[in-house]
Design an enzyme around this catalytic site. Structure first.
Site, PDB file in Angstrom:
ATOM      1  N   HIS A 128       0.835  -1.212   0.000  1.00 27.68           N
ATOM      2  CA  HIS A 128       0.000   0.000   0.000  1.00 27.68           C
ATOM      3  C   HIS A 128       0.866   1.256   0.000  1.00 27.68           C
ATOM      4  CE1 HIS A 128      -3.142   2.883   1.147  1.00 27.68           C
ATOM      5  NE2 HIS A 128      -2.220   3.377   1.961  1.00 27.68           N
ATOM      6  N   HIS A 133       1.514   5.011  -2.841  1.00 26.01           N
ATOM      7  CA  HIS A 133       1.880   6.415  -2.630  1.00 26.01           C
ATOM      8  C   HIS A 133       3.101   6.896  -3.429  1.00 26.01           C
ATOM      9  CE1 HIS A 133      -0.862   7.401   0.703  1.00 26.01           C
ATOM     10  NE2 HIS A 133      -0.647   6.176   1.164  1.00 26.01           N
ATOM     11  N   GLU A 174      -5.573   9.482  -0.013  1.00 22.70           N
ATOM     12  CA  GLU A 174      -5.991   8.086   0.045  1.00 22.70           C
ATOM     13  C   GLU A 174      -7.097   7.738  -0.947  1.00 22.70           C
ATOM     14  OE1 GLU A 174      -4.536   5.717   1.422  1.00 22.70           O
ATOM     15  OE2 GLU A 174      -3.265   6.637   2.948  1.00 22.70           O
ATOM     16  N   SER A 193      -4.242   0.782  -4.621  1.00 22.92           N
ATOM     17  CA  SER A 193      -3.729  -0.454  -4.034  1.00 22.92           C
ATOM     18  C   SER A 193      -4.840  -1.458  -3.739  1.00 22.92           C
ATOM     19  CB  SER A 193      -2.947  -0.154  -2.752  1.00 22.92           C
ATOM     20  OG  SER A 193      -3.778   0.459  -1.777  1.00 22.92           O
TER      21      SER A 193
END
Length: 266
Positions: A128, A133, A174, A193
């Site tokens: 993740h 990111h 997010e 993700s």
């Protein structure tokens, strides 16, 4: 955003919660899980994620088999935007997390999910954090946005407004969507993700999708235990950065005192 109730870092961690990655300790099975997740998401995200995400995968060479060695990854990332990735044992306190962002350091959990957890893991792992990111941190506007978000996060904690800033983080970093070439595209790490939410966020008729409005974002609740009821859509990363640079956040917080929270589905 990462939150942890413990006040002190684990024994093996430094005062800023960082730990050595010890890349050589990852097992063949752990590398295989990374490869499985990576290939599945890369194929599925083609044409769904913003161009900057796919460009980041390429320039950072994240398609190299196995969990990335952060020392090698950081050489490429720092050369582009002066960001680095640091290993942490798992969830870290908000003040530590924002302090890392303000120093252009992104914390990544130093573990990976099991094969039977491919589709959901409550605590962010290295897949993740790095796959989700890091590709966008190779984009200058995103890099500057994330640094500014770290600074604002620390300020929000001093002013008792962390819940407001947490919503901004949630609905951008997010679970953000962007409009690119007239089409909706994914950029939020929680979506890129997630195999299921990558489809749901763009194709389902169930969630609402709103043009980005910073006051509405700061008032809007979110849930962490299911797909999102709605999303906010930005026009560009440059426009998003401008929102952080031009707004007086203490004044925003003060103006929202006493207002009712909103549901993103509304």
């Amino acid at each position: 955003m990462l939150t942890e109730e413990r006040l002190n870092p684990p024994v093996e961690a430094a005062s800023d919660w960082t730990i050595p990655q010890h890349w050589e300790r990852f097992t063949e099975e752990e590398h295989a899980v990374w490869d499985l997740l990576f290939e599945r998401q890369r194929k599925m995200l083609h044409g769904r994620a913003v161009r900057a995400f796919e460009e980041g995968l390429d320039v950072l060479r994240l398609s190299h088999p196995g969990i990335p060695d952060l020392e090698e990854l950081n050489e490429r990332l720092h050369a582009r935007t002066r960001w680095t990735v640091v290993s942490v044992p798992g969830l870290i306190p908000d003040d530590v997390f924002f302090a890392h962002l303000a120093k252009r350091q992104f914390p990544a959990g130093n573990f990976i999910r099991k094969r039977d957890q491919l589709d959901y893991l409550e605590e962010p792992d290295v897949f993740h954090d790095v796959f989700g990111h890091v590709p966008l941190l190779a984009n200058p506007a995103v890099g500057d946005f994330m640094q500014r978000l770290g600074e604002l996060g620390l300020e929000s904690m001093r002013r008792g407004a962390l819940h407001r800033l947490a919503r901004l983080y949630w609905y951008t970093v997010e679970f953000g969507l962007a409009r690119e070439d007239g089409e909706l595209r994914i950029y939020g790490a929680g979506i890129v993700s997630s195999f299921g939410e990558s489809h749901y966020s763009l194709e389902s008729a169930q969630p609402s999708r709103h043009a980005f409005d910073i006051e509405r974002v700061l008032r809007t609740r979110y849930r962490t235990d299911t797909f999102q009821a709605g999303y906010f859509v930005i026009d560009s990363f440059e426009a998003l950065l401008d929102e952080l640079l031009t707004h007086d956040f203490p004044a925003l917080y003060a103006g929202l005192e006493g207002t009712e929270d909103l549901s993103v589905a509304g």
